[in-house]
Design a protein around this motif. Structure first.
Motif, PDB file in Angstrom:
ATOM      1  N   TRP A 331       3.651  -5.530  -9.417  1.00  0.00           N
ATOM      2  CA  TRP A 331       3.924  -5.535  -7.971  1.00  0.00           C
ATOM      3  C   TRP A 331       2.974  -6.507  -7.247  1.00  0.00           C
ATOM      4  O   TRP A 331       3.386  -7.179  -6.294  1.00  0.00           O
ATOM      5  CB  TRP A 331       3.762  -4.122  -7.388  1.00  0.00           C
ATOM      6  N   GLY A 332       1.738  -6.603  -7.702  1.00  0.00           N
ATOM      7  CA  GLY A 332       0.799  -7.544  -7.074  1.00  0.00           C
ATOM      8  C   GLY A 332       1.255  -8.987  -7.246  1.00  0.00           C
ATOM      9  O   GLY A 332       1.203  -9.795  -6.310  1.00  0.00           O
ATOM     10  N   ARG A 353       4.246  -7.633   7.302  1.00  0.00           N
ATOM     11  CA  ARG A 353       3.353  -8.712   6.831  1.00  0.00           C
ATOM     12  C   ARG A 353       2.905  -8.364   5.414  1.00  0.00           C
ATOM     13  O   ARG A 353       2.360  -7.274   5.179  1.00  0.00           O
ATOM     14  CB  ARG A 353       2.140  -8.861   7.735  1.00  0.00           C
ATOM     15  N   LEU A 354       3.184  -9.296   4.537  1.00  0.00           N
ATOM     16  CA  LEU A 354       2.815  -9.082   3.132  1.00  0.00           C
ATOM     17  C   LEU A 354       1.319  -9.348   2.940  1.00  0.00           C
ATOM     18  O   LEU A 354       0.795 -10.376   3.392  1.00  0.00           O
ATOM     19  CB  LEU A 354       3.609 -10.013   2.218  1.00  0.00           C
ATOM     20  N   VAL A 355       0.671  -8.427   2.245  1.00  0.00           N
ATOM     21  CA  VAL A 355      -0.770  -8.577   1.961  1.00  0.00           C
ATOM     22  C   VAL A 355      -0.965  -8.506   0.447  1.00  0.00           C
ATOM     23  O   VAL A 355      -1.062  -7.405  -0.138  1.00  0.00           O
ATOM     24  CB  VAL A 355      -1.588  -7.490   2.664  1.00  0.00           C
ATOM     25  N   PRO A 356      -0.988  -9.668  -0.265  1.00  0.00           N
ATOM     26  CA  PRO A 356      -1.263  -9.647  -1.716  1.00  0.00           C
ATOM     27  C   PRO A 356      -2.711  -9.250  -1.973  1.00  0.00           C
ATOM     28  O   PRO A 356      -3.655  -9.846  -1.438  1.00  0.00           O
ATOM     29  CB  PRO A 356      -0.995 -11.086  -2.152  1.00  0.00           C
ATOM     30  N   PHE A 357      -2.875  -8.248  -2.810  1.00  0.00           N
ATOM     31  CA  PHE A 357      -4.222  -7.774  -3.088  1.00  0.00           C
ATOM     32  C   PHE A 357      -4.298  -7.253  -4.521  1.00  0.00           C
ATOM     33  O   PHE A 357      -4.782  -6.166  -4.790  1.00  0.00           O
ATOM     34  CB  PHE A 357      -4.587  -6.683  -2.088  1.00  0.00           C
ATOM     35  N   GLY A 358      -3.807  -8.079  -5.456  1.00  0.00           N
ATOM     36  CA  GLY A 358      -3.861  -7.712  -6.862  1.00  0.00           C
ATOM     37  C   GLY A 358      -3.025  -6.493  -7.144  1.00  0.00           C
ATOM     38  O   GLY A 358      -1.895  -6.360  -6.680  1.00  0.00           O
ATOM     39  N   SER A 361      -1.877  -4.305  -3.840  1.00  0.00           N
ATOM     40  CA  SER A 361      -1.222  -5.009  -2.736  1.00  0.00           C
ATOM     41  C   SER A 361      -0.475  -4.001  -1.852  1.00  0.00           C
ATOM     42  O   SER A 361      -0.083  -2.911  -2.307  1.00  0.00           O
ATOM     43  CB  SER A 361      -0.254  -6.054  -3.290  1.00  0.00           C
ATOM     44  N   TYR A 362      -0.244  -4.434  -0.632  1.00  0.00           N
ATOM     45  CA  TYR A 362       0.444  -3.533   0.310  1.00  0.00           C
ATOM     46  C   TYR A 362       1.153  -4.381   1.358  1.00  0.00           C
ATOM     47  O   TYR A 362       0.957  -5.603   1.434  1.00  0.00           O
ATOM     48  CB  TYR A 362      -0.535  -2.566   0.953  1.00  0.00           C
ATOM     49  N   TYR A 376       1.710   0.234  -4.857  1.00  0.00           N
ATOM     50  CA  TYR A 376       1.090   0.675  -6.112  1.00  0.00           C
ATOM     51  C   TYR A 376       1.177   2.189  -6.169  1.00  0.00           C
ATOM     52  O   TYR A 376       1.230   2.874  -5.149  1.00  0.00           O
ATOM     53  CB  TYR A 376      -0.360   0.214  -6.226  1.00  0.00           C
ATOM     54  N   GLY A 377       1.199   2.712  -7.353  1.00  0.00           N
ATOM     55  CA  GLY A 377       1.262   4.153  -7.559  1.00  0.00           C
ATOM     56  C   GLY A 377       0.255   4.577  -8.604  1.00  0.00           C
ATOM     57  O   GLY A 377      -0.591   3.794  -9.053  1.00  0.00           O
TER      58      GLY A 377
END
Length: 477
Positions: A331-332, A353-358, A361-362, A376-377
């Protein structure tokens, strides 16, 4: 022995015990036995004959010195060396009394030892021989050879062969000398018998003046030549100095040339190195220009029922469980790819707004009260259900839908393979089934299939952006 001058027959040394060497061929000589019979009278006759044969070189002083040295050692016996003293003294006592007195007188007044350059070798056993008799005989023979050598131009002793060669040479020289003498005598007789006439004298006088004039000219020319020679010597001297200077300058030039050559070689080597680096960099640049950055960075593919991105599987199945860490990483990567594509085409998303964070991410909502929707889960997801993960996946699908609509506006012929609407993805294969993107109240198979369709749409969008924006490969814009 009755007195010190009497020599017995046993004490006489044989001449064969002495070996002299020829002064020319250096061969060993065998002396004639008569050398053992030399008495005082014979010795004096030989000396006198040598003096008369060469009066210029044989002087009285040399003879006197030999007699003095002879008298220092031992007086001659009056008879032969092989006979007894009694048989020789009686016959010669009266005739040689004066000579004996002169010799004895010289021996009393002389103390200088006699030396000679005659080479000889002693052979045989002389241990039983009287050393006085042996020395007396040896000195007599050596002095005789010295007298002969001092009165001739040859060194003695000589062997028979060398003596014959010398005689032949002397005879040849004598013949030549006699021939020259005859010529000179004939020429003198001719000069005496012939008297020049006045005309010949006049001619000779003119010839003499001509020769004298020629001599003056030759002398003047000689003086001029000598001056030229001196000038030439000076010029040669200056040229040598100039040559030495040029050699020094040549050495300096060769040294500088060698240094310059070394520097040039070093510069050429550095230039070739730089050219190789430039060529390598150009090749890499061409390769990078032909390389699709998004395709190289984000590799979307499938492994069985799973859609994968950069090797991470997205979804899970009952018979093939997938760890949540792998799902979160996938997903990241998916979030980072969609955010990059949206930024590339200059799309401004609505509401999100997409926030890639490995793997954490959210998506951030842009409402009055912003909130973060995780993508993420975890393994506790089923036990403690949290609807934010489902909301985040639905929001991601809305962002992908906005990206699809922007692409279709730019290119009306572009159609993504799977239709997306309100959190669902439809299968266009003919069944018309729709698969929900959320996990709650959904099976693992359907969820995994919906994620696989989503990655397929994303791969199509990636291919279109790469073709429509070639500057992507160079990293510009």
């Amino acid at each position: 022995m009755s007195d010190g001058s009497v020599i017995s027959e046993k004490e006489v040394t044989s001449i064969d015990e002495i070996r002299f060497i020829c002064s020319r061929c250096k061969q060993i000589l065998h002396l004639d036995p008569s050398f053992s019979n030399i008495d005082k009278r014979t010795f004096m006759e030989l000396i006198t004959a040598a003096k008369q044969s060469n009066p210029q070189t044989s002087t009285q002083s040399s003879v006197t010195s030999i007699i003095e040295s002879q008298s220092e050692e031992k007086p001659f016996d009056d008879g032969p060396l092989e006979e007894g003293r009694s048989s020789g003294i009686a016959a010669n006592q009266d005739s040689s009394q004066t000579e004996n007195e002169a010799i004895m007188s010289a021996s009393r007044n002389s103390t200088k030892p006699y030396t000679s350059n005659i080479s000889f070798t002693m052979v045989g056993d002389v241990t039983n021989t009287s050393m006085d008799t042996f020395s007396h005989k040896l000195n007599t023979i050596i002095k005789l050879f010295d007298v002969i050598s001092s009165n001739t131009s040859l060194d003695h002793p000589l062997c028979e062969e060398c003596n014959d060669q010398v005689l032949n040479q002397l005879a040849k020289e004598l013949t030549e000398a006699q021939s020259e003498t005859d010529l000179y005598l004939k020429y003198c007789d001719d000069l005496k018998n012939s008297s020049p006439t006045p005309e010949e004298l006049d001619s000779l006088g003119k010839e003499l003046k001509s020769l004298q004039e020629e001599e003056r000219e030759l002398l003047a020319r000689l003086e001029e030549t000598e001056n030229e020679r001196d000038d030439t010597k000076e010029q040669i001297k200056r040229m040598k100095i100039q040559r030495d200077k040029l050699k020094t300058e040549e050495k300096e030039f060769l040294k500088l040339n060698a240094e310059s050559s070394a520097q040039r070689i070093e510069i050429d080597r550095e230039q070739k190195t730089v050219e190789n680096h430039m060529q390598n960099a150009e090749l890499q640049l061409k390769r990078l220009r032909k390389t699709n950055v998004f395709n190289a960075t984000f590799h979307i593919w499938h492994t069985g029922s799973f859609g994968t991105i950069n090797g991470f599987r997205l979804g899970k199945l009952p018979n093939k469980p997938v760890e949540w860490d792998e799902i979160n990483a996938a997903w990241g990567q998916t979030t980072l790819l969609l955010a990059s594509l949206i930024k590339k085409i200059g799309l401004q998303l609505q509401k999100y707004r997409l926030v890639p964070f490995g793997n954490h991410s959210y998506i951030q909502t842009l409402e009055n009260k912003p909130k973060d929707l995780p993508l993420y889960g975890s393994s506790r997801f089923r036990l403690l259900w949290d609807g934010k993960f489902d909301q985040g996946m639905i929001a991601f699908l809305h962002c992908l839908q906005q990206f699809k609509e922007e692409l279709e506006r730019s290119n009306k012929d572009l159609k993504l393979p799977y239709k997306m609407d309100n959190g669902k993805i439809e299968d266009p294969s003919g069944t018309g089934d729709a698969y929900q993107i959320k996990l709650q109240f959904n099976s693992d198979e359907n969820w995994t299939k919906a994620l696989k369709f989503m990655l397929t749409n994303l791969k199509w969008g990636l291919a279109w952006v790469s073709s429509e924006f070639p500057s992507t490969s160079s990293g510009s814009k």
